[in-house]
Design a protein around this motif. Sequence first.
Motif: not given
Length: 158
Positions: A69-75, A80-90
């Motif tokens: 449920s924490y999966g997200q699409d890559y934009d 990339f690092l901004e998106q990785l940071g968001e994922l790590q926080k969730k």
Amino acid sequence: MYEQAGVPASEFCIYCNWSQLLAFWILGRFRVGKSALSGKQIITMLPETVQFPIYEREEFVSDVWDALSYGQDYDPNRSFLEQLGELQKKVPHPHQLGSHNTNCQWTDDWWESKECYLCRSGFKNEFLSYAYRTVGCKESIDLTYCFDMEQSYDCLNC
């Protein structure tokens, strides 16, 4: 050494290399906290300031929550690092590493051991207190980088 291994030498100084290698290593103090999933009391090395949920280890490896449920699409239009940071926080993290322990609540990165207290990074130990990086030690106190020792006190690199 790099040439023998066929690996290019690093462009960074030794301190910069260490900072990169240890960027995700958790160094801290043991503290009492609560699981973000159940509210159960846990003992963890993770500080209160972490931005991700902390689950009790048994809850983390169970089917109580859905990791997908924490999966997200890559934009590709965003960093990339901004998106990785968001994922790590969730995404939740377990409160401690290790398994197959008996009465080793105040330990972390501790495996197949029993009756240990305030210990970190060990394997197959019994009745230890205040130990770090030990393997196969028994009935000892205050060991650091020790292997296959019994009834010892205040030992380093043994």
